[in-house]
Design a protein around this motif. Structure first.
Motif, PDB file in Angstrom:
ATOM      1  N   ILE A  71       0.801  -1.181   0.006  1.00 38.40           N
ATOM      2  CA  ILE A  71      -0.090   0.121   0.044  1.00 38.40           C
ATOM      3  C   ILE A  71       0.976   1.182   0.045  1.00 38.40           C
ATOM      4  O   ILE A  71       0.512   2.203  -0.611  1.00 38.40           O
ATOM      5  CB  ILE A  71      -0.930  -0.037   1.246  1.00 38.40           C
ATOM      6  CG1 ILE A  71      -2.084  -1.096   1.197  1.00 38.40           C
ATOM      7  CG2 ILE A  71      -1.461   1.335   1.458  1.00 38.40           C
ATOM      8  CD1 ILE A  71      -2.813  -1.319   2.182  1.00 38.40           C
ATOM      9  N   ASN A  72       1.787   1.365   0.726  1.00 39.13           N
ATOM     10  CA  ASN A  72       2.850   2.434   0.883  1.00 39.13           C
ATOM     11  C   ASN A  72       3.468   2.663  -0.394  1.00 39.13           C
ATOM     12  O   ASN A  72       3.636   3.693  -0.982  1.00 39.13           O
ATOM     13  CB  ASN A  72       3.790   2.001   2.198  1.00 39.13           C
ATOM     14  CG  ASN A  72       4.787   3.309   2.265  1.00 39.13           C
ATOM     15  OD1 ASN A  72       4.424   4.308   2.217  1.00 39.13           O
ATOM     16  ND2 ASN A  72       5.961   2.908   2.253  1.00 39.13           N
ATOM     17  N   GLN A  73       3.850   1.537  -1.211  1.00 41.40           N
ATOM     18  CA  GLN A  73       4.802   1.701  -2.401  1.00 41.40           C
ATOM     19  C   GLN A  73       3.742   2.276  -3.456  1.00 41.40           C
ATOM     20  O   GLN A  73       4.294   2.796  -4.208  1.00 41.40           O
ATOM     21  CB  GLN A  73       5.381   0.131  -2.789  1.00 41.40           C
ATOM     22  CG  GLN A  73       5.932   0.180  -3.827  1.00 41.40           C
ATOM     23  CD  GLN A  73       6.186  -1.280  -4.594  1.00 41.40           C
ATOM     24  OE1 GLN A  73       6.077  -2.262  -3.853  1.00 41.40           O
ATOM     25  NE2 GLN A  73       6.735  -1.389  -5.638  1.00 41.40           N
ATOM     26  N   LYS A  74       2.593   1.718  -3.557  1.00 43.29           N
ATOM     27  CA  LYS A  74       1.553   2.154  -4.580  1.00 43.29           C
ATOM     28  C   LYS A  74       0.774   3.344  -4.338  1.00 43.29           C
ATOM     29  O   LYS A  74       0.280   3.962  -5.110  1.00 43.29           O
ATOM     30  CB  LYS A  74       0.682   1.097  -4.703  1.00 43.29           C
ATOM     31  CG  LYS A  74       1.499  -0.365  -5.244  1.00 43.29           C
ATOM     32  CD  LYS A  74       1.898  -0.235  -6.570  1.00 43.29           C
ATOM     33  CE  LYS A  74       2.496  -1.619  -7.216  1.00 43.29           C
ATOM     34  NZ  LYS A  74       3.095  -1.534  -8.473  1.00 43.29           N
ATOM     35  N   HIS A  75       0.814   3.856  -2.888  1.00 43.56           N
ATOM     36  CA  HIS A  75       0.011   4.839  -2.643  1.00 43.56           C
ATOM     37  C   HIS A  75      -1.397   4.803  -2.825  1.00 43.56           C
ATOM     38  O   HIS A  75      -2.092   5.720  -3.461  1.00 43.56           O
ATOM     39  CB  HIS A  75       0.506   6.317  -3.141  1.00 43.56           C
ATOM     40  CG  HIS A  75       1.954   6.353  -3.162  1.00 43.56           C
ATOM     41  ND1 HIS A  75       2.457   7.344  -1.761  1.00 43.56           N
ATOM     42  CD2 HIS A  75       3.193   6.371  -3.745  1.00 43.56           C
ATOM     43  CE1 HIS A  75       3.782   7.357  -1.726  1.00 43.56           C
ATOM     44  NE2 HIS A  75       4.174   6.871  -3.050  1.00 43.56           N
ATOM     45  N   LEU A  76      -1.966   3.568  -2.313  1.00 40.31           N
ATOM     46  CA  LEU A  76      -3.235   3.278  -2.817  1.00 40.31           C
ATOM     47  C   LEU A  76      -4.405   3.753  -2.019  1.00 40.31           C
ATOM     48  O   LEU A  76      -5.487   4.026  -2.514  1.00 40.31           O
ATOM     49  CB  LEU A  76      -3.522   1.694  -2.388  1.00 40.31           C
ATOM     50  CG  LEU A  76      -2.336   0.986  -3.354  1.00 40.31           C
ATOM     51  CD1 LEU A  76      -2.740  -0.478  -3.117  1.00 40.31           C
ATOM     52  CD2 LEU A  76      -2.548   1.154  -4.791  1.00 40.31           C
ATOM     53  N   TYR A  77      -4.141   4.157  -0.519  1.00 41.54           N
ATOM     54  CA  TYR A  77      -5.215   4.754   0.159  1.00 41.54           C
ATOM     55  C   TYR A  77      -4.968   6.163   0.771  1.00 41.54           C
ATOM     56  O   TYR A  77      -3.875   6.456   0.914  1.00 41.54           O
ATOM     57  CB  TYR A  77      -5.896   3.834   1.286  1.00 41.54           C
ATOM     58  CG  TYR A  77      -6.099   2.291   0.628  1.00 41.54           C
ATOM     59  CD1 TYR A  77      -7.639   2.188   0.143  1.00 41.54           C
ATOM     60  CD2 TYR A  77      -5.196   1.506   0.457  1.00 41.54           C
ATOM     61  CE1 TYR A  77      -7.681   1.127  -0.368  1.00 41.54           C
ATOM     62  CE2 TYR A  77      -5.693   0.268   0.104  1.00 41.54           C
ATOM     63  CZ  TYR A  77      -7.004   0.085  -0.318  1.00 41.54           C
ATOM     64  OH  TYR A  77      -7.261  -1.135  -0.849  1.00 41.54           O
ATOM     65  N   GLU A  78      -6.137   6.822   0.866  1.00 43.94           N
ATOM     66  CA  GLU A  78      -5.615   8.295   1.276  1.00 43.94           C
ATOM     67  C   GLU A  78      -4.982   8.271   2.507  1.00 43.94           C
ATOM     68  O   GLU A  78      -4.146   9.324   2.967  1.00 43.94           O
ATOM     69  CB  GLU A  78      -6.982   9.058   1.434  1.00 43.94           C
ATOM     70  CG  GLU A  78      -7.526   9.603  -0.030  1.00 43.94           C
ATOM     71  CD  GLU A  78      -9.047  10.303   0.127  1.00 43.94           C
ATOM     72  OE1 GLU A  78      -9.155  10.810   1.177  1.00 43.94           O
ATOM     73  OE2 GLU A  78      -9.736  10.496  -1.018  1.00 43.94           O
ATOM     74  N   CYS A  79      -5.542   7.533   3.379  1.00 43.56           N
ATOM     75  CA  CYS A  79      -5.161   7.383   4.916  1.00 43.56           C
ATOM     76  C   CYS A  79      -3.393   7.056   4.962  1.00 43.56           C
ATOM     77  O   CYS A  79      -2.895   7.077   5.944  1.00 43.56           O
ATOM     78  CB  CYS A  79      -5.693   6.449   5.820  1.00 43.56           C
ATOM     79  SG  CYS A  79      -5.547   4.643   5.002  1.00 43.56           S
ATOM     80  N   GLN A  80      -2.889   6.306   3.587  1.00 46.50           N
ATOM     81  CA  GLN A  80      -1.427   5.870   3.715  1.00 46.50           C
ATOM     82  C   GLN A  80      -0.698   6.969   4.054  1.00 46.50           C
ATOM     83  O   GLN A  80       0.410   6.819   4.905  1.00 46.50           O
ATOM     84  CB  GLN A  80      -1.239   4.974   2.730  1.00 46.50           C
ATOM     85  CG  GLN A  80      -1.068   5.511   1.411  1.00 46.50           C
ATOM     86  CD  GLN A  80       0.635   5.821   1.316  1.00 46.50           C
ATOM     87  OE1 GLN A  80       1.350   5.075   1.738  1.00 46.50           O
ATOM     88  NE2 GLN A  80       0.742   6.887   0.553  1.00 46.50           N
ATOM     89  N   ASP A  81      -0.674   8.041   3.497  1.00 50.21           N
ATOM     90  CA  ASP A  81       0.271   8.991   3.468  1.00 50.21           C
ATOM     91  C   ASP A  81       0.467   9.563   4.970  1.00 50.21           C
ATOM     92  O   ASP A  81       1.461  10.116   5.519  1.00 50.21           O
ATOM     93  CB  ASP A  81      -0.056  10.352   2.681  1.00 50.21           C
ATOM     94  CG  ASP A  81       0.168   9.917   1.185  1.00 50.21           C
ATOM     95  OD1 ASP A  81       1.113   9.269   0.942  1.00 50.21           O
ATOM     96  OD2 ASP A  81      -0.611  10.444   0.354  1.00 50.21           O
ATOM     97  N   SER A  82      -0.775   9.638   5.651  1.00 49.13           N
ATOM     98  CA  SER A  82      -0.702  10.000   7.184  1.00 49.13           C
ATOM     99  C   SER A  82      -0.144   9.112   7.904  1.00 49.13           C
ATOM    100  O   SER A  82       0.567   9.549   8.927  1.00 49.13           O
ATOM    101  CB  SER A  82      -2.174  10.543   7.493  1.00 49.13           C
ATOM    102  OG  SER A  82      -2.732   9.226   7.835  1.00 49.13           O
ATOM    103  N   THR A  83       0.160   7.873   7.378  1.00 45.77           N
ATOM    104  CA  THR A  83       0.652   6.970   8.332  1.00 45.77           C
ATOM    105  C   THR A  83       1.934   6.400   8.003  1.00 45.77           C
ATOM    106  O   THR A  83       2.431   5.173   8.258  1.00 45.77           O
ATOM    107  CB  THR A  83      -0.216   5.600   8.452  1.00 45.77           C
ATOM    108  OG1 THR A  83      -0.895   5.004   7.450  1.00 45.77           O
ATOM    109  CG2 THR A  83      -1.540   6.147   9.257  1.00 45.77           C
ATOM    110  N   LYS A  84       2.395   7.114   6.881  1.00 45.45           N
ATOM    111  CA  LYS A  84       3.506   6.556   6.117  1.00 45.45           C
ATOM    112  C   LYS A  84       4.820   6.211   6.853  1.00 45.45           C
ATOM    113  O   LYS A  84       5.330   5.141   6.795  1.00 45.45           O
ATOM    114  CB  LYS A  84       3.955   7.579   5.161  1.00 45.45           C
ATOM    115  CG  LYS A  84       5.102   7.194   4.067  1.00 45.45           C
ATOM    116  CD  LYS A  84       5.218   8.094   2.984  1.00 45.45           C
ATOM    117  CE  LYS A  84       6.317   7.801   1.818  1.00 45.45           C
ATOM    118  NZ  LYS A  84       6.463   8.562   0.876  1.00 45.45           N
TER     119      LYS A  84
END
Length: 199
Positions: free
Chosen positions: A180-193
């Protein structure tokens, strides 16, 4: 042989899905898994990404369960078609069990050609925290001629929705989180990167 058929929207697949797969592997001869588009849901990422995440989730099962495998070719909008395809693959002598979460039980009787589906496969309901299993829903399936049972399993209190809405990292296995982190799949992932790297 008795095969559990477990299709999931897997958006993303979670440690809760993994726990169900492990339980199924102890109770059935084979577990066929696939990512599916649910016509009752809107999906946050592509089927292609959800398939890859499900592949990673299965690979993360430790110890490896040889009876659990991704069978993506079974994926179809209509579960009755999936079961018919499974019968062509494994033969009419094989018993099939369609696995659904308790969150889907209320809508299940409205699924496409439900009577045909119930003639070809049993149904197993997986309890999910927050979703009460109503006896009248079970009775309606039985009234349609179906054999339906409830699994002796309490699902983990994690969900794809909780991850998407709140970035709940406890819901994810490490390899799915990394994907998910690699592909930037969900909006929430940037805040939990930052957390994802150390999960």
């Amino acid at each position: 042989m008795k095969i559990a058929l477990f299709g999931t929207s897997a958006d993303p697949p979670t440690s809760g899905h993994q726990a169900v797969l492990i339980w199924l592997s102890h109770n059935y001869d084979y577990v066929a898994v696939w990512a599916a588009d649910n016509p009752f849901k809107s999906h946050q990422t592509s089927l292609e990404n959800r398939v890859e995440m499900l592949r990673l989730l299965i690979a993360d099962i430790n110890p490896r369960r040889e009876s659990v495998n991704l069978e993506q070719e079974l994926s179809h909008l209509r579960t009755v078609t999936t079961v018919e395809n499974a019968k062509r693959r494994w033969g009419n002598e094989t018993e099939f069990v369609v696995v659904i979460g308790s969150d889907l039980l209320g809508q299940f009787q409205r699924w496409y050609k439900i009577k045909d589906l119930l003639q070809q496969a049993e149904v197993l309901v997986i309890p999910r925290p927050g979703y009460t299993i109503e006896n009248d829903h079970l009775d309606k399936i039985r009234d349609l001629g179906g054999k339906i049972t409830v699994a002796n399993l309490t699902g983990l209190d994690v969900s794809s929705t909780a991850y998407r809405e709140h970035g709940d990292l406890q819901a994810l296995t490490p390899s799915v989180a990394a994907y998910i982190n690699q592909k930037h799949l969900y909006e929430c992932q940037d805040s939990t990167k930052t957390k994802l790297y150390f999960h």
